[in-house]
Design a protein around this motif. Structure first.
Motif, PDB file in Angstrom:
ATOM      1  N   VAL A 187       0.118  -2.066  13.961  1.00  0.00           N
ATOM      2  CA  VAL A 187       0.671  -1.244  12.882  1.00  0.00           C
ATOM      3  C   VAL A 187       0.798  -2.072  11.598  1.00  0.00           C
ATOM      4  O   VAL A 187       0.459  -1.608  10.498  1.00  0.00           O
ATOM      5  N   ALA A 188       1.278  -3.306  11.741  1.00  0.00           N
ATOM      6  CA  ALA A 188       1.437  -4.177  10.578  1.00  0.00           C
ATOM      7  C   ALA A 188       0.085  -4.531   9.965  1.00  0.00           C
ATOM      8  O   ALA A 188      -0.049  -4.599   8.737  1.00  0.00           O
ATOM      9  N   LEU A 189      -0.916  -4.769  10.804  1.00  0.00           N
ATOM     10  CA  LEU A 189      -2.257  -5.074  10.298  1.00  0.00           C
ATOM     11  C   LEU A 189      -2.801  -3.919   9.469  1.00  0.00           C
ATOM     12  O   LEU A 189      -3.327  -4.118   8.366  1.00  0.00           O
ATOM     13  N   PHE A 190      -2.679  -2.713   9.999  1.00  0.00           N
ATOM     14  CA  PHE A 190      -3.173  -1.552   9.258  1.00  0.00           C
ATOM     15  C   PHE A 190      -2.395  -1.367   7.956  1.00  0.00           C
ATOM     16  O   PHE A 190      -2.981  -1.118   6.897  1.00  0.00           O
ATOM     17  N   ALA A 191      -1.057  -1.496   8.035  1.00  0.00           N
ATOM     18  CA  ALA A 191      -0.229  -1.326   6.836  1.00  0.00           C
ATOM     19  C   ALA A 191      -0.535  -2.385   5.787  1.00  0.00           C
ATOM     20  O   ALA A 191      -0.600  -2.084   4.588  1.00  0.00           O
ATOM     21  N   ALA A 192      -0.738  -3.629   6.227  1.00  0.00           N
ATOM     22  CA  ALA A 192      -1.049  -4.708   5.280  1.00  0.00           C
ATOM     23  C   ALA A 192      -2.386  -4.455   4.595  1.00  0.00           C
ATOM     24  O   ALA A 192      -2.525  -4.634   3.378  1.00  0.00           O
ATOM     25  N   GLY A 193      -3.374  -4.035   5.380  1.00  0.00           N
ATOM     26  CA  GLY A 193      -4.673  -3.729   4.785  1.00  0.00           C
ATOM     27  C   GLY A 193      -4.588  -2.571   3.814  1.00  0.00           C
ATOM     28  O   GLY A 193      -5.188  -2.601   2.734  1.00  0.00           O
ATOM     29  N   ALA A 194      -3.827  -1.538   4.183  1.00  0.00           N
ATOM     30  CA  ALA A 194      -3.663  -0.384   3.295  1.00  0.00           C
ATOM     31  C   ALA A 194      -2.939  -0.788   2.017  1.00  0.00           C
ATOM     32  O   ALA A 194      -3.264  -0.301   0.928  1.00  0.00           O
ATOM     33  N   LEU A 195      -1.958  -1.687   2.137  1.00  0.00           N
ATOM     34  CA  LEU A 195      -1.215  -2.139   0.966  1.00  0.00           C
ATOM     35  C   LEU A 195      -2.113  -2.893  -0.008  1.00  0.00           C
ATOM     36  O   LEU A 195      -1.988  -2.743  -1.226  1.00  0.00           O
ATOM     37  N   VAL A 196      -3.023  -3.699   0.533  1.00  0.00           N
ATOM     38  CA  VAL A 196      -3.930  -4.456  -0.324  1.00  0.00           C
ATOM     39  C   VAL A 196      -4.805  -3.532  -1.162  1.00  0.00           C
ATOM     40  O   VAL A 196      -5.209  -3.870  -2.280  1.00  0.00           O
ATOM     41  N   SER A 197      -5.084  -2.336  -0.651  1.00  0.00           N
ATOM     42  CA  SER A 197      -5.939  -1.402  -1.391  1.00  0.00           C
ATOM     43  C   SER A 197      -5.327  -1.011  -2.732  1.00  0.00           C
ATOM     44  O   SER A 197      -6.033  -0.541  -3.630  1.00  0.00           O
ATOM     45  N   ALA A 198      -4.007  -1.208  -2.883  1.00  0.00           N
ATOM     46  CA  ALA A 198      -3.348  -0.874  -4.144  1.00  0.00           C
ATOM     47  C   ALA A 198      -3.807  -1.765  -5.287  1.00  0.00           C
ATOM     48  O   ALA A 198      -3.697  -1.384  -6.455  1.00  0.00           O
ATOM     49  N   VAL A 199      -4.320  -2.954  -4.971  1.00  0.00           N
ATOM     50  CA  VAL A 199      -4.790  -3.865  -6.016  1.00  0.00           C
ATOM     51  C   VAL A 199      -6.295  -4.089  -5.931  1.00  0.00           C
ATOM     52  O   VAL A 199      -6.828  -5.016  -6.514  1.00  0.00           O
ATOM     53  N   LEU A 209      -8.112  -0.057   8.197  1.00  0.00           N
ATOM     54  CA  LEU A 209      -8.927  -0.159   9.408  1.00  0.00           C
ATOM     55  C   LEU A 209      -9.679  -1.489   9.470  1.00  0.00           C
ATOM     56  O   LEU A 209      -9.818  -2.075  10.552  1.00  0.00           O
ATOM     57  N   ARG A 210     -10.143  -1.967   8.340  1.00  0.00           N
ATOM     58  CA  ARG A 210     -10.850  -3.243   8.316  1.00  0.00           C
ATOM     59  C   ARG A 210      -9.941  -4.375   8.766  1.00  0.00           C
ATOM     60  O   ARG A 210     -10.322  -5.212   9.600  1.00  0.00           O
ATOM     61  N   GLN A 211      -8.713  -4.402   8.241  1.00  0.00           N
ATOM     62  CA  GLN A 211      -7.790  -5.454   8.621  1.00  0.00           C
ATOM     63  C   GLN A 211      -7.367  -5.323  10.085  1.00  0.00           C
ATOM     64  O   GLN A 211      -7.224  -6.329  10.790  1.00  0.00           O
ATOM     65  N   LEU A 212      -7.190  -4.094  10.546  1.00  0.00           N
ATOM     66  CA  LEU A 212      -6.832  -3.866  11.949  1.00  0.00           C
ATOM     67  C   LEU A 212      -7.942  -4.364  12.871  1.00  0.00           C
ATOM     68  O   LEU A 212      -7.661  -5.001  13.897  1.00  0.00           O
ATOM     69  N   LEU A 213      -9.182  -4.096  12.504  1.00  0.00           N
ATOM     70  CA  LEU A 213     -10.315  -4.523  13.330  1.00  0.00           C
ATOM     71  C   LEU A 213     -10.393  -6.045  13.407  1.00  0.00           C
ATOM     72  O   LEU A 213     -10.585  -6.616  14.487  1.00  0.00           O
TER      73      LEU A 213
END
Length: 234
Positions: A187-199, A209-213
């Motif tokens: 969950v944290a991996l997906f959230a961290a990757g999604a958060l990075v998309s903001a910048v 999904l990329r970070q989760l994988l």
């Protein structure tokens, strides 16, 4: 009517020394400690051993990241400062040549030669401004805006620690087995990757999904290695 140009848009800071180490540190802390904990859990069911491995991984990784970032950014800064010093000496020793060089850079960008020469003359009349323009054009840096090694080091340390503590927390609260830590980490991996998309320009779900994988593959491989070593009784 004001002679000052109206600013219709603003850009985010893309040159600061905190964003890259912070993002990289958090991702690295989460992925590496999740993988480390998974590897230890693959070889033993002793939660005290698994937790100890996670704590050691957090401490060692955070200190390593901070030290590496400090040395890396300090070396980069020192190199830039050395080249800026070279440019400063050239401006003092050969001002006419440097002014002509600056004028040519404007010509190369499509400015008329006469206008380029006049702009270069006006800029060159102010040594510090001339140094800034030459440094930006030739080195890609601004003398007063070089990244801070300390900012990079502290950012890396804190962000790595935050990322690394997430897969460890369930064990510290009494979790048994890898199920809960793995769920928290995914969950944290997906959230961290999604958060990075903001910048960045990526969509939140793609980055997540990329970070989760990436994290899942790393943890899966180390779990398999740990399982093999544990089964062999090494």
């Amino acid at each position: 009517m004001s002679g000052r140009a109206e600013i219709h848009h603003q850009h985010r800071d893309v040159t600061g020394g905190w964003l890259r180490p912070s993002v990289f540190g958090a991702m690295d802390g989460l992925v590496s400690n999740f993988a480390l904990i998974a590897g230890v859990a693959g070889g033993t069911t002793n939660t005290r051993v698994i937790a100890l491995g996670g704590v050691a991984g957090l401490a060692a990784g955070a200190l390593s990241m901070a030290g590496g970032e400090y040395v890396s950014v300090a070396s980069q800064r020192e190199l830039a400062q050395a080249e800026i010093a070279v440019e400063r000496r050239e401006l003092a020793r050969h001002p006419d040549d440097e002014q002509a060089e600056l004028a040519q850079t404007f010509v190369d960008k499509g400015v008329a030669p006469d206008l380029a020469a006049e702009v270069a003359r006006q800029i060159s009349a102010h040594p510090e401004r001339a140094l800034e323009v030459h440094s930006r054009n030739e080195l890609g840096v601004v003398p007063g805006e070089l990244p801070s090694p300390m900012v990079a080091a502290v950012s890396s340390f804190l962000s790595f620690a935050v990322g690394a503590v997430l897969p460890l927390l369930p064990y510290l609260f009494g979790a048994q087995g890898l199920g809960v830590p793995a769920t928290v980490s995914c969950v944290a991996l997906f959230a961290a990757g999604a958060l990075v998309s903001a910048v960045t320009a990526r969509t939140w779900w793609y980055s997540g999904l990329r970070q989760l994988l990436v994290g899942a593959v790393a943890a899966g491989v180390t779990f398999g290695v740990g399982n093999l070593i544990g089964a062999a009784g090494l």
